[in-house]
Design an enzyme around this catalytic site. Structure first.
Site, short mmCIF file in Angstrom:
data_model
loop_
_atom_site.label_atom_id
_atom_site.label_comp_id
_atom_site.label_asym_id
_atom_site.label_seq_id
_atom_site.Cartn_x
_atom_site.Cartn_y
_atom_site.Cartn_z
N LYS A 1 -1.90 -1.40 -3.87
CA LYS A 1 -3.25 -0.30 -4.21
C LYS A 1 -2.25 1.16 -3.65
O LYS A 1 -1.22 1.04 -3.38
CB LYS A 1 -3.95 -0.10 -2.82
N LYS B 1 1.18 -1.04 0.45
CA LYS B 1 -0.06 -0.14 0.66
C LYS B 1 0.68 0.89 0.28
O LYS B 1 1.42 1.24 0.89
CB LYS B 1 -1.09 -0.22 1.32
C1 PBG Z 1 -7.52 3.39 5.37
C2 PBG Z 1 -8.01 2.93 4.25
C3 PBG Z 1 -7.63 4.44 3.04
C4 PBG Z 1 -7.82 3.46 1.81
C5 PBG Z 1 -8.79 2.34 1.47
N1 PBG Z 1 -8.35 1.70 3.02
C6 PBG Z 1 -6.88 5.73 2.86
C7 PBG Z 1 -5.88 5.85 4.16
O1 PBG Z 1 -5.02 5.04 3.62
O2 PBG Z 1 -5.35 7.04 4.00
C8 PBG Z 1 -8.18 4.33 0.72
C9 PBG Z 1 -9.20 3.85 -0.79
C10 PBG Z 1 -9.57 4.87 -1.33
O3 PBG Z 1 -9.01 5.80 -1.42
O4 PBG Z 1 -10.47 4.56 -2.24
N2 PBG Z 1 -6.24 2.92 6.00
#
Ligand code: PBG
Length: 332
Positions: A253, A200
């Site tokens: 992601k 991520k």
């Molecule tokens: C929680 C999380 C996030 C997303 C999914 N789970 C946000 C982040 O890490 O700031 C992002 C999902 C999206 O942008 O569609 N940590």
């Protein structure tokens, strides 16, 4: 000329037959936001066509998702502001917004697969993904890794007990898959799979989500725990670690800006690979569709096919319902 690649492109039937990549409804996961209250279905201003649902309207929505053939949803809870605290208690409270929603959804829409996002940022008053050390005035925040693990494990167990079929840690703490696996096993939830957000990135493409989930950090940013967008070898290291710790599915992601990472992860492992086409990817495309700059169905389909072609078996996408409709009509 002996070899003419165009021969296979002329006839639309043949073209369909030799397609290398296909998208099936079975590969789609739809993200949904749940809030407290009743009768709420409010559109998220930065994500046209996406809504925040209270428990009652959520059930209606999930019914529609299921009718379209989409097999799974990823649920995000958004507590009322006054329920947020430094330790994200509302995230693992049994009477909190997300546990309650999971319980009701499991009962009322039993055949839809429920995936619970495991992270504290929607539930902490500072908006970071764990317990923080905050140097007043410095604008910096350090998330304490090992203490946060305990809370993530609590949350994962609470979600499994509330009815989640899978848990999906998205916090990027080191060792969280192991901590969650151990806690689930201890509570006799050894059958609940972990879909880990393994790679991520600290991405600007999450902007609209943070608006939707009211989870923008109050100070600092997430670069001390999410990955540097410049790195791909490191993604493989993260995936390796998560697999060692017991992840059943690994996710990359965002998706479109990281197709090379999806491809490499696909080569590295035999477990299913997921990709999350995040809020910013969705909203940027929608903005261009609205202006007539890009053709909606065509570009949406192309974006999902590209993610599949790179190697994703599963795609988390805000286009899931729309894509399901197209697939069913035979247009995708
Ligand atoms: C929680 C999380 C996030 C997303 C999914 N789970 C946000 C982040 O890490 O700031 C992002 C999902 C999206 O942008 O569609 N940590």
């Amino acid at each position: 000329m002996r070899i003419r690649p165009r021969r296979l492109r002329e006839n639309p039937i043949l073209r369909r037959m030799v397609r290398e990549t296909r998208l099936s409804v079975d590969q789609l996961i739809y993200p949904v936001f749940v809030v407290e209250g009743e009768g709420i279905r409010e559109e998220i201003s930065s994500m046209p066509g996406q809504f925040r649902y209270s428990q009652d309207t959520l059930i209606e929505e999930l019914g529609q998702v299921q009718e379209l053939g989409v097999p799974a949803v990823m649920l995000f809870g958004i507590p009322e502001v006054d329920k947020k605290d430094a330790r994200g208690t509302a995230g693992y409270a049994r009477d909190g917004v997300i546990c309650q929603a999971l319980e009701k959804a499991r009962k009322d829409v039993p055949d839809l697969l429920l995936i619970a996002d495991v992270c504290l940022c929607e539930y902490t008053d500072h908006g970071h993904c764990g317990i923080i050390d905050h140097q007043e005035g410095s604008g910096q925040a350090t998330v304490r890794n090992d203490e946060t693990l305990e809370l993530l494990a609590l949350a994962a167990v609470a979600y499994a007990e509330a009815g989640a079929h899978l848990v999906a840690p998205s916090d990027m703490m080191d060792g969280r898959v192991a901590a969650i696996r151990e806690a689930l096993d201890q509570e006799r939830r050894e059958d609940v799979p972990i879909l880990s957000y393994a790679a991520k990135y600290a991405s600007g493409f999450y902007g609209p989500f943070r608006d939707a989930a009211e989870s923008t950090p109050q100070f600092g940013d997430r670069r001390s725990y999410q990955m540097d967008p410049a790195n791909s070898r490191e993604a493989l290291k993260e995936v390796d670690l998560d697999l060692d710790e017991g992840a059943d599915i690994v996710m990359v992601k965002p998706a479109m800006p990281y197709l090379d990472v999806i491809f490499q992860v696909r080569q590295l492992t035999t477990v299913p690979v997921a990709a999350y086409q995040v809020s910013g990817e969705y909203s940027a495309l929608c903005a261009a569709f609205d202006r007539g700059w890009l053709e909606r169905e065509r570009v949406m389909a192309e974006s999902l096919l590209a993610i599949r072609r790179a190697g994703a078996d599963l795609i988390v996408t805000y286009f899931a319902k729309e894509a399901a409709r197209l697939i069913r009509q035979g247009d995708l």
